[in-house]
Design a protein around this motif. Structure first.
Motif, PDB file in Angstrom:
ATOM      1  N   LYS A  50       2.003   2.010  -3.432  1.00 18.62           N
ATOM      2  CA  LYS A  50       0.986   2.694  -4.236  1.00 18.62           C
ATOM      3  C   LYS A  50       0.958   4.188  -3.938  1.00 18.62           C
ATOM      4  N   LEU A  51       1.070   4.542  -2.677  1.00 19.81           N
ATOM      5  CA  LEU A  51       1.082   5.954  -2.306  1.00 19.81           C
ATOM      6  C   LEU A  51       2.286   6.673  -2.913  1.00 19.81           C
ATOM      7  N   TYR A 108       0.830  -1.201   0.000  1.00 21.65           N
ATOM      8  CA  TYR A 108       0.000   0.000   0.000  1.00 21.65           C
ATOM      9  C   TYR A 108       0.867   1.255   0.000  1.00 21.65           C
ATOM     10  N   ALA A 109       1.935   1.259   0.790  1.00 19.70           N
ATOM     11  CA  ALA A 109       2.852   2.392   0.783  1.00 19.70           C
ATOM     12  C   ALA A 109       3.461   2.587  -0.598  1.00 19.70           C
ATOM     13  N   ARG A 119       1.788   7.196  -6.632  1.00 25.41           N
ATOM     14  CA  ARG A 119       0.857   8.294  -6.887  1.00 25.41           C
ATOM     15  C   ARG A 119       1.524   9.653  -6.668  1.00 25.41           C
ATOM     16  N   ALA A 120       2.505   9.704  -5.771  1.00 23.89           N
ATOM     17  CA  ALA A 120       3.208  10.958  -5.503  1.00 23.89           C
ATOM     18  C   ALA A 120       4.187  11.327  -6.618  1.00 23.89           C
ATOM     19  N   VAL A 169      -6.951   5.272  -3.909  1.00 28.38           N
ATOM     20  CA  VAL A 169      -5.639   4.634  -4.049  1.00 28.38           C
ATOM     21  C   VAL A 169      -5.782   3.194  -4.524  1.00 28.38           C
ATOM     22  N   GLN A 209      -6.512   9.463   6.763  1.00 23.34           N
ATOM     23  CA  GLN A 209      -6.959   9.348   5.384  1.00 23.34           C
ATOM     24  C   GLN A 209      -8.436   8.980   5.393  1.00 23.34           C
ATOM     25  N   GLU A 263     -10.568   8.537   0.094  1.00 25.68           N
ATOM     26  CA  GLU A 263      -9.167   8.655  -0.305  1.00 25.68           C
ATOM     27  C   GLU A 263      -8.510   7.282  -0.383  1.00 25.68           C
ATOM     28  N   LEU A 264      -8.821   6.422   0.571  1.00 30.96           N
ATOM     29  CA  LEU A 264      -8.329   5.045   0.533  1.00 30.96           C
ATOM     30  C   LEU A 264      -8.832   4.334  -0.715  1.00 30.96           C
TER      31      LEU A 264
END
Length: 299
Positions: free
Chosen positions: A37-38, A34-35, A41-42, A277, A269, A273-274
């Motif tokens: 993916k974040l 998951y991190a 996206r950044a 992602v 979050q 928002e979750l």
């Protein structure tokens, strides 16, 4: 579109392309899928699977060489399955078989493997009392990883901890020997000043990585400063994990103290928002369609 283009390349090709596209290449630590993916996206172009991150986040252990090759590879597989970005993977000292580490991590989806010149009972690079293996032993580790290619199509990053143990000149000499042994990149750990990086990059014929980790021996240098010193890669291994952990402590504490989470929802979050992602709504629509088809197409 960008993900489709990346998927058509091998992990090593993705990393080489990222390194050419950005100077310095900023590499973000991701402790789980998951991190990752974040971070994608950044806008990051490459990610890092930290040995400390695996030990701390997946096992609740300090970074003292406790995790096994298979345990790290499992985290690599999960992260590689969640992102199209290339992964730089920390393999510590190679678990007594650097060639096997290269094959296993390549199979798990790694693009670059970072191996270090500490003894097997290693320590965090920003802690005291580190002990190094002789240069020839580290060269043997690198050559063993090189021998695993082309079957294991991965790049090799040699990390040296010598700057804080033997001095900067010795660290540079080691780095040059590691490049001669076959390392593609050099990880110069725990340097104290920008001028140290200038000396390193001018003396070593390989792209150099700076570890910009918080609360350590290296100042929090900017990308502009690193570019001026010839540094090609900037690593942020546990920045997000530290922030996540601090937020989690605050939330847990508030719930216990106040009997409700109302005061801390502002740092959370949101559900939507979750879902954004995770692309949750697409998966839900696909599940609904399968369910409808299994029921004969009835509404």
């Amino acid at each position: 579109m960008r993900r489709a283009w990346l998927r058509a390349m091998t992990p090593a090709e993705k990393f080489r392309a990222a390194l050419e596209a950005e100077r310095p290449l900023q590499i973000a630590g991701a402790i789980n899928a998951y991190a990752a993916k974040l971070a994608e996206r950044a806008g990051f172009r490459a990610l890092y699977v930290s040995g400390a991150g695996v030990a701390n986040a997946s096992f609740g252990l300090p970074d003292l060489g406790f995790t096994t090759r298979e345990q790290v590879a499992e985290d690599v597989r999960r992260i590689a399955g969640a992102t199209a970005l290339p992964l730089l993977v920390d393999v510590d000292t190679g678990w007594d078989d650097p060639a096997a580490a290269a094959r296993v991590m390549a199979d798990a989806g790694a693009a670059v493997l970072q191996i270090e010149d500490q003894v097997d009972l290693k320590r965090c690079g920003h802690r005291p009392n580190k002990q190094l293996v002789p240069t020839d032993e580290m060269r043997a580790r690198i050559r063993a990883m090189v021998s695993a290619r082309p079957g294991a199509e991965v790049l090799i990053m040699a990390r040296t901890d010598a700057a804080t143990v033997e001095g900067l000149d010795a660290a540079i000499a080691r780095a040059r020997a590691y490049v001669e042994a076959g390392a593609d990149y050099i990880f110069a750990e725990a340097l104290h000043a920008l001028n140290d990086y200038r000396a390193f990059t001018s003396a070593v014929r390989a792209p150099v990585l700076a570890n910009i980790t918080e609360f350590g021996k290296t100042p929090l240098l900017t990308t502009a400063e690193l570019v001026s010193a010839g540094v090609r890669m900037a690593l942020y291994p546990l920045s997000a994990f530290r922030a996540m952990s601090a937020a989690a402590e605050k939330v847990y504490g508030a719930i216990r103290k106040e009997g409700t989470q109302k005061s801390v929802t502002g740092i959370m979050q949101t559900r939507e928002e979750l879902y954004a992602v995770l692309d949750y709504h697409r998966y839900e629509r696909e599940a609904d369609a399968r369910l409808q088809a299994s029921q004969g197409g009835t509404p």
